[in-house]
Design a protein around this motif. Sequence first.
Motif, mmCIF file in Angstrom:
data_model
loop_
_atom_site.group_PDB
_atom_site.id
_atom_site.type_symbol
_atom_site.label_atom_id
_atom_site.label_comp_id
_atom_site.label_asym_id
_atom_site.label_seq_id
_atom_site.Cartn_x
_atom_site.Cartn_y
_atom_site.Cartn_z
ATOM 1 N N ILE A 124 -21.545 5.945 -15.471
ATOM 2 C CA ILE A 124 -22.740 5.214 -15.875
ATOM 3 C C ILE A 124 -22.371 4.377 -17.099
ATOM 4 O O ILE A 124 -21.815 4.906 -18.070
ATOM 5 C CB ILE A 124 -23.905 6.164 -16.217
ATOM 6 N N VAL A 125 -22.661 3.083 -17.029
ATOM 7 C CA VAL A 125 -22.392 2.176 -18.158
ATOM 8 C C VAL A 125 -23.673 1.409 -18.466
ATOM 9 O O VAL A 125 -24.214 0.711 -17.600
ATOM 10 C CB VAL A 125 -21.248 1.190 -17.842
ATOM 11 N N PHE A 126 -24.152 1.555 -19.690
ATOM 12 C CA PHE A 126 -25.306 0.791 -20.157
ATOM 13 C C PHE A 126 -24.809 -0.427 -20.933
ATOM 14 O O PHE A 126 -23.907 -0.305 -21.769
ATOM 15 C CB PHE A 126 -26.187 1.632 -21.092
ATOM 16 N N ILE A 127 -25.419 -1.587 -20.664
ATOM 17 C CA ILE A 127 -25.082 -2.793 -21.433
ATOM 18 C C ILE A 127 -26.096 -2.934 -22.560
ATOM 19 O O ILE A 127 -27.258 -3.258 -22.337
ATOM 20 C CB ILE A 127 -25.078 -4.055 -20.548
ATOM 21 N N SER A 128 -25.635 -2.639 -23.770
ATOM 22 C CA SER A 128 -26.475 -2.729 -24.965
ATOM 23 C C SER A 128 -26.227 -4.085 -25.625
ATOM 24 O O SER A 128 -26.065 -5.098 -24.947
ATOM 25 C CB SER A 128 -26.170 -1.553 -25.900
ATOM 26 N N SER A 129 -26.167 -4.116 -26.935
ATOM 27 C CA SER A 129 -25.953 -5.363 -27.680
ATOM 28 C C SER A 129 -25.595 -5.023 -29.115
ATOM 29 O O SER A 129 -26.057 -4.004 -29.657
ATOM 30 C CB SER A 129 -27.227 -6.213 -27.671
ATOM 31 N N VAL A 130 -24.813 -5.882 -29.730
ATOM 32 C CA VAL A 130 -24.538 -5.729 -31.164
ATOM 33 C C VAL A 130 -25.843 -5.718 -31.964
ATOM 34 O O VAL A 130 -25.947 -5.087 -33.013
ATOM 35 C CB VAL A 130 -23.579 -6.842 -31.656
ATOM 36 N N VAL A 131 -26.875 -6.387 -31.431
ATOM 37 C CA VAL A 131 -28.185 -6.426 -32.095
ATOM 38 C C VAL A 131 -28.797 -5.026 -32.206
ATOM 39 O O VAL A 131 -29.497 -4.712 -33.162
ATOM 40 C CB VAL A 131 -29.131 -7.393 -31.338
ATOM 41 N N GLY A 132 -28.513 -4.172 -31.235
ATOM 42 C CA GLY A 132 -29.017 -2.803 -31.287
ATOM 43 C C GLY A 132 -28.406 -1.985 -32.399
ATOM 44 O O GLY A 132 -28.962 -0.957 -32.806
ATOM 45 N N LEU A 133 -27.263 -2.430 -32.914
ATOM 46 C CA LEU A 133 -26.562 -1.726 -33.982
ATOM 47 C C LEU A 133 -26.779 -2.384 -35.341
ATOM 48 O O LEU A 133 -26.926 -1.708 -36.348
ATOM 49 C CB LEU A 133 -25.063 -1.670 -33.665
ATOM 50 N N LEU A 174 -32.995 3.952 -13.557
ATOM 51 C CA LEU A 174 -31.759 3.747 -12.805
ATOM 52 C C LEU A 174 -30.812 4.934 -12.958
ATOM 53 O O LEU A 174 -30.240 5.419 -11.986
ATOM 54 C CB LEU A 174 -31.068 2.469 -13.280
ATOM 55 N N ALA A 175 -30.641 5.396 -14.193
ATOM 56 C CA ALA A 175 -29.724 6.509 -14.443
ATOM 57 C C ALA A 175 -30.210 7.780 -13.762
ATOM 58 O O ALA A 175 -29.415 8.532 -13.176
ATOM 59 C CB ALA A 175 -29.574 6.730 -15.942
ATOM 60 N N LYS A 176 -31.514 8.018 -13.810
ATOM 61 C CA LYS A 176 -32.072 9.222 -13.189
ATOM 62 C C LYS A 176 -31.829 9.209 -11.691
ATOM 63 O O LYS A 176 -31.406 10.217 -11.102
ATOM 64 C CB LYS A 176 -33.567 9.315 -13.496
ATOM 65 N N MET A 196 -29.704 7.469 -25.398
ATOM 66 C CA MET A 196 -29.825 7.931 -24.019
ATOM 67 C C MET A 196 -28.445 8.227 -23.429
ATOM 68 O O MET A 196 -28.242 9.264 -22.785
ATOM 69 C CB MET A 196 -30.564 6.887 -23.173
ATOM 70 N N ALA A 197 -27.496 7.325 -23.641
ATOM 71 C CA ALA A 197 -26.150 7.515 -23.092
ATOM 72 C C ALA A 197 -25.505 8.774 -23.646
ATOM 73 O O ALA A 197 -24.873 9.543 -22.903
ATOM 74 C CB ALA A 197 -25.283 6.296 -23.410
ATOM 75 N N ARG A 198 -25.661 9.024 -24.929
ATOM 76 C CA ARG A 198 -24.997 10.186 -25.535
ATOM 77 C C ARG A 198 -25.639 11.489 -25.070
ATOM 78 O O ARG A 198 -24.950 12.505 -24.889
ATOM 79 C CB ARG A 198 -25.000 10.033 -27.052
ATOM 80 N N SER A 199 -26.948 11.465 -24.837
ATOM 81 C CA SER A 199 -27.617 12.644 -24.295
ATOM 82 C C SER A 199 -27.167 12.910 -22.862
ATOM 83 O O SER A 199 -26.897 14.054 -22.479
ATOM 84 C CB SER A 199 -29.137 12.460 -24.354
ATOM 85 N N LEU A 200 -27.081 11.835 -22.059
ATOM 86 C CA LEU A 200 -26.622 11.993 -20.678
ATOM 87 C C LEU A 200 -25.162 12.430 -20.624
ATOM 88 O O LEU A 200 -24.771 13.202 -19.739
ATOM 89 C CB LEU A 200 -26.801 10.686 -19.903
ATOM 90 N N ALA A 201 -24.352 11.955 -21.561
ATOM 91 C CA ALA A 201 -22.949 12.375 -21.606
ATOM 92 C C ALA A 201 -22.858 13.893 -21.760
ATOM 93 O O ALA A 201 -22.018 14.549 -21.126
ATOM 94 C CB ALA A 201 -22.230 11.676 -22.756
ATOM 95 N N LEU A 253 -22.716 3.046 -11.824
ATOM 96 C CA LEU A 253 -23.933 2.311 -12.176
ATOM 97 C C LEU A 253 -23.685 1.513 -13.443
ATOM 98 O O LEU A 253 -23.276 2.079 -14.466
ATOM 99 C CB LEU A 253 -25.100 3.272 -12.416
ATOM 100 N N VAL A 254 -23.936 0.203 -13.376
ATOM 101 C CA VAL A 254 -23.905 -0.645 -14.572
ATOM 102 C C VAL A 254 -25.319 -1.179 -14.781
ATOM 103 O O VAL A 254 -25.790 -2.051 -14.043
ATOM 104 C CB VAL A 254 -22.909 -1.808 -14.425
ATOM 105 N N ALA A 255 -26.010 -0.602 -15.779
ATOM 106 C CA ALA A 255 -27.390 -0.994 -16.078
ATOM 107 C C ALA A 255 -27.348 -2.168 -17.050
ATOM 108 O O ALA A 255 -27.188 -2.004 -18.261
ATOM 109 C CB ALA A 255 -28.163 0.179 -16.667
ATOM 110 N N ASN A 256 -27.471 -3.358 -16.492
ATOM 111 C CA ASN A 256 -27.303 -4.594 -17.261
ATOM 112 C C ASN A 256 -28.592 -5.402 -17.391
ATOM 113 O O ASN A 256 -28.752 -6.155 -18.345
ATOM 114 C CB ASN A 256 -26.221 -5.456 -16.596
ATOM 115 N N ALA A 257 -29.514 -5.247 -16.437
ATOM 116 C CA ALA A 257 -30.722 -6.089 -16.435
ATOM 117 C C ALA A 257 -31.481 -5.937 -17.745
ATOM 118 O O ALA A 257 -31.687 -4.836 -18.240
ATOM 119 C CB ALA A 257 -31.626 -5.699 -15.266
ATOM 120 N N GLY A 258 -31.886 -7.070 -18.310
ATOM 121 C CA GLY A 258 -32.635 -7.033 -19.567
ATOM 122 C C GLY A 258 -33.361 -8.337 -19.818
ATOM 123 O O GLY A 258 -33.019 -9.370 -19.237
ATOM 124 N N ILE A 259 -34.366 -8.247 -20.671
ATOM 125 C CA ILE A 259 -35.145 -9.437 -21.042
ATOM 126 C C ILE A 259 -35.299 -9.485 -22.558
ATOM 127 O O ILE A 259 -35.038 -8.502 -23.260
ATOM 128 C CB ILE A 259 -36.543 -9.435 -20.382
#
Length: 242
Positions: free
Chosen positions: A130-139, A114-116, A158-163, A80-86
């Motif tokens: 599972i790969v989430f597409i985040s952004s440098v802006v989130g950091l 999606l991950a669930k 979320m990713a680290r909890s799921l890991a 799963l690559v969760a990429n959709a975003g606005i």
Amino acid sequence: MSEVNPEPAGRSVLVTGGNRGIGRAIAEAFVAQGDRVAVTTRSGGAPEGTLDVRCDITDPAAVDAAFAEIEAAHGPVEVLVANAGITADTLLLRMSEDDWASVIDTNLTGSFRLAKRAAKGMLRLRRGRIVFISSVVGLLGSAGQVNYAASKAGLVGMARSLARELGSRSITTNVVAPGFVETDMTAVLTEEQKATIKAQVPLGRYASPDEVASAVTWLAGDGAAYVTGAVIPVDGGLGMGH
């Protein structure tokens, strides 16, 4: 003598928001390596060679229906690559409740849905990516993007909890955090804005969508089997230290 019921080639891969930009490049990269790729979009236009599935990830019933369609065609989703975003950018004091809610619901809650749903099949298979597409802006944060930055930072937690939850079943969960990428979204910037951005990037240029896709396909491959809970920056050095 022909083989009876041969295993289908490649893996069942789902890329959300795969009709343009980064998502499209990711979908095309998986197709190129022989995977069976499904792409969800709200309006169509998925790349050639993919299963084009209509899905609004803010609608739980639509997510369930999309997975049922993909599973019928390609089998359980293995990647799963969760990429959709606005985005709905504006300064805090001008940001409406809807500006906040729509971005969080699509980028963060949509990825949760999606991950669930994907995890159900992955747990039965006892493997998955599972790969989430985040952004440098989130950091780093970004003025005028409180909602977007919060949604993209949330993907890391979320990713680290799921890991931690899913790791015992050989399911890895990771994050790719792109910086500025040559897409339709950045094409609207003025030359002056582009020059200002590039001056902040140690490599002095934007990424190509293919460079982001390469990080995603690596995380989804055998070579990254022992990588989970990681945030992989593809940002030309912009977010170093974060």
